[in-house]
Each structure stands twice: as structure tokens, then as C-alpha cells.
Scaffold this active site. Structure first.
Site, PDB file in Angstrom:
ATOM      1  CD  GLU A 125      -2.972  -0.799  -0.003  1.00  0.00           C
ATOM      2  OE1 GLU A 125      -3.545   0.292  -0.100  1.00  0.00           O
ATOM      3  OE2 GLU A 125      -3.103  -1.724  -0.831  1.00  0.00           O
ATOM      4  CB  SER A 398     -48.299 -20.815  45.469  1.00  0.00           C
ATOM      5  OG  SER A 398     -49.506 -21.546  45.518  1.00  0.00           O
TER       6      SER A 398
END
Length: 748
Positions: A125, A398
Site C-alpha cells: 500500500e 403460589s
């Protein structure tokens, strides 16, 4: 034409440049002055115009440069950069739970990046990276010539620093203005950061295709390797991707990827980074792919991270979410989360097939601040994304009773008050105990310990619908609670998060704090844009909480919740809906509360018990309490002197009878015994906080420990053919459910 300048009369002593002068005469006469030529006006002189144009052009250029540079961002915050639309979710202990959007999922420090990887990208690059100051003019000339000869764009001239500038601050536009900004930014970055810092940023941010940002992500996505495990061939393959990640991706075009890899190898050889032999060997190797999804793209705590994403829009704006770069710090304890997942999966896998349930859920909350510390919404997120912690509305059975009992105790009723456990018909409603057996007079403590249904209904009548509903909402229930007699037995649907939050109020000595899973949200600049500010509210007085905790400890010590024992004080309650469709246990120690639900999405009955839910709770909490100091619950207050803190609003039934039907000679209305539903204890009632003798059998007709399986009530049988007609049985209205088809109301 007159001269532009007026003539000036000079004295003999003056010498003016630009004028021809004669020699001074020997006789001292005044010298004569004459012009060598006539002057042209300045606006007639070409050189003047050239100079003016040069000056003005230079000024405009200087102004343009100043304008561009003054508009450049501050590059000192480059370390905080994150792509738009990214979202990182972290646990309380810093573990990354999920990363969404175009995020770098594994960032590396420069020293963690292998030298060969660095050299591959530099060669490919920006071969003169270490020589330029951000802009490589030689590369610009070379690229211009190459592109001119090829009549196409075959070579770029952007340096690595320019690419960093474009990634972080700019876009992909190809305008001259954007390229100038890029060049100026690159030079500014070079003045701010060292070369190694620039490379570190680039190698962590550059997009390399297939959702991979940075070299570590690419190594994993293409080869399922860490970056230090890459071969030279694999390294060159990745280094060849930046110019066109989609075109050169080996997952898209293997031939193009191979050709691009070979170009990178040649450039590495030209730069002296590798030998010719190494390059040839690498070219000879095939590109062998082993693809993997980007790390943390899919959460390994999906129920919780999905919940966090759903909550986020309530805390910050839509614009902030779309801008991205956000880090969400959550309250999740990663170790406890893994323990919760194991407890749920083991239950579904090992117990579920034998006991008829296929789903389970668990949530844990810190009662001091409402923070969610663990959340498992189901057995398998891949096959079922429905979160049974937050989305499933189920009947708590319950496990709702502690809210009823808390309300009763807060009105001033003693835990030693005796209530009649006997058949009851109230306005046509006929609740039943599990075993269809009855024990006569029971204290509230014993009735709660053994989950006696008949006592709960009588207690609800004495306390009233409104106080119980208000208490439930104050403690954390958000769902609708219906004012029916069956409310005492948990027929109003709730979700696991809210009922666990209600128990958290008891664990926090009566202070309720909204449950939440997000601590902070931080933007890309490191600024905190949201911070949770828990605001506890005292909704139950401390004496009531102390009494309730003492009663609920007995549930675990000698009642239906014995499977939840973990070798330290625990308070909790089991719950079961009709035909054991829903199995619950919610319990707590002073530092943590957790809730467990078991059942089926299609609402089919199970043949399991609430004790199984208590066992799952036990398996999770044994991990949580490791290293956690043992804390005692509050002492039981003096029951002889305490007064209620809220007022009861007793229900006034139209018809109420002890028994399934009134006797044939009983007058219309209440029977004699029904006028006295409970008896207050004597003032000398014992104040001991010791649990009841566990060797004593539970009261007959109570919910048989450890099971809490309900049964449907038998139809009433008239005791006399001329018995008065009863009003129709109370329907059990149900709110809409999101967890399955409509289901019948439970009877206990």
C-alpha cells in the site's frame, strides 16, 4: 499626457534615484535636472499587472490553504474513533458481549501485530511510508504516469496515512476538495502521531471484506486463525485486499485473490522484506480457506444483549444511536451469566424430558440497585428468540402469595393469626387445596410455608383487592392484576422479570428500585451520554419486610422450597399453575435475588413440580455465593407492639359459606362460622425466630411439599335437593398472553 506623479522640485543637496543628473558646474551654479524618459502610468505597465496577479493569486492560494486547514478536525482524538452505526455491548467486568455494525472486533496494539504483517501492508500500500510526511509526491507522479499510459486508473497514490485520514474523518468522494482535505489531514496526522501509531490505527481499521475490519478480524474471518498464526501466503492474501475488498476477497473470487496475493509477494520481495525463495514458496501454496463469522457479531448472551438493544432507544436519542460509535456498559456479571446458562440448559436437557417441560428461564437482580446480573430467556436462542424473562406472561401460581401476605402483614395482621383451612364457597367461587384435605385452624406462617390455598383466599377477603393490587404494583409488578378471588392463587399473569423485581423489594428491606441492565452509554469521544441513577423508594415498612422474610425462610427450611437450600439463610416461594403448566421458584439472600420459571411455549401441562425450579435456583446460586459473605436477614420485630402501616379494605362478598354449599336450613347469606375467618394470636404468642420443627408433618390438605401441582375443582354437589341456587362460579378473566394459546384459569 500628464505624468501619474506630480513633479517635485529638488534642492541642490538632494539625490533622487531614477533621475539623471549632470556634473555640478565649477562655478557653483545650480545643477540642472532632466528626466531620462517620460514615465508611463502604472496601469499601463505589463509587469505591474503580472506582479499584481501573482500577489493576488498567492493571497487567494494562501487564503484557500488557511480555509482548508482551519476546517480540519482535531486529530488528537483519533484514538477514540469508531465507525458510524457501531454498537459495543460490554459486561460489568469488561467482557465484550456483542459488537454490531462495521466495528473492529479485535483490536491489536502495534507490538501484537507480527512484523511480517506490517511489512506486507507497507509493501503493498505504501512502500515509502517511512520516508514521506503523509503525502508521497513521487508516488503521485508515478501513479499519474501509469494511469495516463494505461488510459485507466491502474495505480493509486494515497499513502497509508491518507487512508487513515479518509477512514476516520472523510468519505469516499473523488472530488478535488476531498482529496485536498485528505492530503492536509494526512500531514496533520503525521505531525501528531508517530509512524508506528499510524500503522496501528490503519491495521485495526482498514476494511478487508466480508465484515472484517482490521487484520485480526480478517485472519479470523478467512482462515479462523489469530493473526500471529498466518502463513506468508495468507498474510499476502489479506494485505492485497484494501484496494477492492469485494473483488479480491477469496470468498468471492479465489482466482482474483490469488493474483493479487502474488502481486503483494512480488512487492515484498522488491522491498527486500522477503527473499525470492520465500516468495516462490508462498506463490506455490493454494489459498486454503476456513471461514468464520466475525467475532462477537453474534452474542453469546443473546437474550440479554437483545434486551439491552430494546431498552437503548428509551435512554438515548435515535440520532445518537444512528451516529454509532457507542459503547454500552451493562450490569451483567459474565461469570454468573455462564452459571445461569448452564443451570437452565442442564435442567432442560437432563430433567425436562422426564418431567415434560422444554423451556426454562432465569433472571438475577441485585436488590440494592435493581441491576440485572444474569438473564437467560430460554433454552436455545438459535431456535427460539422469545425471551421468557421479559416477554412471557404466565400465571405465577403460589409465587404470588408473598405479595398478598406482605399486604396483610403491613395492615397489622400478625403472622401468628389463625385462619381456617376448610372448604369455602364465596360468590360462587370454590377454591381447592392440592390434596382436597383440610387442616382446620392454621397460622399464617404455617399456611404460607405449606402454600395452603384456602387460607390465602380468606386472607385476600380480609385485606381487600385494592391494597393487594397496589402493593404488587409498588413492589415491581407492571402487568395488570385483576380484582378477583383467584388473585390470591396467582391467576393474574406476570413475567419473570417483574415478579423477581417484586421479591427484590423484600430483599432490599422494602426499597423498590426499577430493574435495569444498562449502567452507562459512552459515545465515540469517550463522553458519557447516559448514566443510570437508581432511585430506590420505600414501599414496604421494614418491620413488615422482616416478618415476611422470616416467614419465607420457613418455606425454604421446612416447606415447599427445601430444594433451594444452599447452606445459608434463604427466603423464597414456590409456585405452580393449573396442571403444572408453569413452575416457579423465586428466592433471595440479602445480596441477590433470582427467579426461575419452567414450562412449555404451547402451554401444555407438565408432570413436574415447583421443587424442580427450586433445584435450578440452587444450582445457579451455589455459584453466585462463592466468596460472597454470609449476611443475616433482619431480626423479627416485637409483634406485640407493632401497628399496621396501611389500611385494609375488606371485600364484602354477597354470598360466602364454609363448605362447598350452604346447609339446607341455613339462611341466605353468610353462615355462622364464616363471620369469623381468623383469630388473632394471644399476646403471649412466642416470638422465636427458629424454624418450625421439620420433623412435624405438614397440615393435612396443604400443598404437598415439595410438589405444588394443582388440580381442577370438582363440580359442586348439593347436600340437599332443596338447597338454594348459587350464583354462577366466578370466571377467571385472563389478560392477553404472548406466550401461547389461551389457557384455562388455575384453581389454586
Amino acid at each position: 499626457m500628464k505624468s501619474f506623479f506630480p513633479r517635485v522640485k529638488e534642492s541642490p543637496a538632494q539625490t533622487t534615484p531614477g533621475l539623471d543628473r549632470t556634473e555640478s558646474p565649477p562655478n557653483g551654479a545650480r545643477p540642472s535636472v532632466k528626466r531620462s524618459r517620460d514615465r508611463k502610468p502604472l496601469h499601463r505597465r505589463p509587469l505591474v499587472w503580472i506582479a499584481l496577479l501573482a500577489v493576488s493569486g498567492g493571497g487567494a492560494l494562501a487564503w484557500g490553504v488557511w480555509k482548508i486547514e482551519s476546517g480540519l478536525p482535531d486529530v488528537s482524538d483519533i484514538s477514540n474513533f469508531a465507525q458510524n452505526g457501531t454498537l459495543t455491548i460490554k459486561s460489568a467486568d469488561g467482557v465484550v458481549l456483542q459488537q454490531l455494525g462495521p466495528a473492529t472486533r479485535q483490536k491489536l496494539a502495534f507490538k501484537q501485530i507480527p512484523d511480517r504483517v506490517v511489512k506486507a501492508f507497507v509493501a503493498s500500500e505504501d512502500r515509502r511510508f517511512y520516508q514521506h510526511n503523509g503525502v508521497d509526491y513521487q508516488s503521485i507522479v508515478r501513479a499519474f504516469a501509469s494511469n495516463l499510459l494505461a488510459h485507466d486508473v491502474v495505480e493509486g497514490a494515497s499513502t497509508i496515512t491518507q487512508q487513515v485520514a479518509r477512514i476516520v474523518y472523510l468519505n469516499q468522494d473523488r472530488t478535488v476538495g476531498r482529496k485536498l482535505q485528505e492530503a492536509f489531514l494526512a500531514q496533520k496526522i503525521e505531525r501528531t502521531l508517530a509512524k508506528d501509531q499510524i500503522l496501528e490505527k490503519y491495521l485495526n481499521l482498514v476494511y478487508l471484506g466480508s465484515g472484517a475490519y482490521g487484520v485480526a478480524d480478517a485472519a479470523w474471518v478467512y482462515f479462523s486463525k489469530s493473526v500471529d498464526q498466518l502463513s506468508l501466503s495468507e498474510t499476502a492474501t489479506i494485505a492485497g485486499l484494501p484496494p477492492a475488498p469485494s473483488d479480491y476477497s477469496p470468498l468471492v473470487n479465489l482466482q482474483a485473490a490469488r493474483e493479487r496475493r502474488d502481486i503483494v509477494l512480488s512487492r515484498m520481495q522488491e522491498a527486500g522484506f522477503i527473499t525470492e525463495s520465500e516468495a516462490e514458496q508462498a506463490r506455490a501454496q493454494p489459498i486454503t480457506l476456513k471461514p468464520s463469522a466475525p467475532r462477537k457479531l453474534y452474542s453469546d448472551t443473546p437474550y440479554f444483549t437483545s434486551y439491552v438493544q430494546q431498552q437503548l432507544p428509551r435512554l438515548i436519542s435515535k440520532e445518537q444511536i444512528e451516529a454509532g460509535g457507542l459503547t454500552v456498559e451493562t450490569s451483567l456479571n459474565y461469570t454468573w451469566q455462564k452459571a445461569a446458562e448452564k443451570a437452565v440448559k442442564d435442567a432442560v436437557k437432563d430433567i425436562g424430558p422426564a418431567e415434560g417441560f422444554k423451556q426454562a428461564a432465569l433472571v438475577a437482580i441485585d436488590p440494592h440497585n435493581g441491576e440485572i446480573r444474569a438473564m437467560v430467556g430460554g433454552a436455545d436462542f438459535i431456535t427460539n428468540q422469545f425471551n421468557h424473562v421479559t416477554q412471557a406472561q404466565r400465571q405465577p401460581g403460589s409465587s404470588f402469595k408473598p405479595i398478598l401476605y406482605t399486604t396483610a402483614i403491613a395492615t397489622g395482621i400478625s403472622p401468628y393469626a389463625s385462619y381456617l383451612d376448610a372448604p369455602l364457597t364465596v360468590d360462587g367461587y370454590q377454591p381447592q387445596n392440592y390434596s382436597r384435605k383440610y387442616s382446620g385452624w392454621l397460622t399464617l406462617r404455617d399456611a404460607l410455608t405449606n402454600s395452603v390455598n384456602l387460607v390465602s383466599v380468606r386472607l385476600l377477603i380480609d385485606v381487600g383487592f385494592d391494597p393487594v393490587i397496589k402493593m404488587g404494583h409498588d413492589m415491581g409488578i407492571k402487568s395488570e392484576l385483576l380484582p378477583t378471588y383467584s388473585l390470591a392463587l396467582g391467576t393474574s399473569e406476570v413475567n419473570l422479570l417483574e415478579i423477581t423485581s417484586a421479591y427484590s423489594t423484600l430483599a432490599a428491606k422494602g426499597n423498590h428500585t426499577e430493574s435495569h441492565g444498562i449502567r452507562r452509554v459512552i459515545n465515540r469521544k469517550g463522553e458519557v451520554i447516559y448514566s443510570a441513577e437508581p432511585k430506590p423508594k420505600q414501599v414496604v415498612d421494614k418491620d413488615t419486610v422482616a416478618i415476611m422474610t422470616w416467614m419465607m425462610q420457613n418455606v425454604v427450611n421446612s416447606g415447599t422450597g427445601q430444594a433451594a437450600q444452599i447452606g445459608r439463610p434463604v427466603a423464597g416461594k414456590t409456585g405452580t399453575s393449573e396442571e403444572a403448566r408453569d413452575l416457579w421458584f423465586i428466592g433471595f439472600v440479602p445480596q441477590m435475588v433470582a427467579g426461575v420459571w419452567l414450562g412449555n411455549d404451547d402451554n401444555t401441562p407438565t408432570w413436574s413440580y415447583s421443587s424442580t425450579a427450586a433445584e435450578v435456583w440452587h444450582n445457579f446460586m451455589t455459584v453466585v455465593v462463592k466468596g460472597m459473605p454470609v449476611e443475616k436477614f433482619a431480626e423479627l420485630p416485637d409483634l406485640n407492639t407493632r401497628k399496621g402501616t396501611i389500611k385494609a379494605k375488606p371485600v364484602k362478598p354477597a354470598h360466602m359459606y364454609d363448605g362447598e354449599l350452604p346447609p339446607s336450613n341455613a339462611p341466605s347469606g353468610k353462615s355462622d362460622r364464616s363471620t369469623r375467618r381468623y383469630e388473632e394470636p394471644a399476646k403471649s404468642a412466642p416470638q422465636s425466630t427458629e424454624p418450625a420443627n421439620t420433623s412435624a408433618p405438614p397440615p393435612a390438605g396443604s400443598e404437598a411439599p415439595p410438589a405444588e401441582a394443582p388440580t381442577a375443582p370438582a363440580p359442586p354437589e348439593p347436600s340437599h335437593t332443596t338447597a338454594p341456587e348459587l350464583p354462577p362460579a366466578e370466571p377467571a378473566p385472563l389478560p392477553p398472553t404472548t406466550s401461547g394459546p389461551p389457557r384455562p384459569a388455575p384453581t389454586n
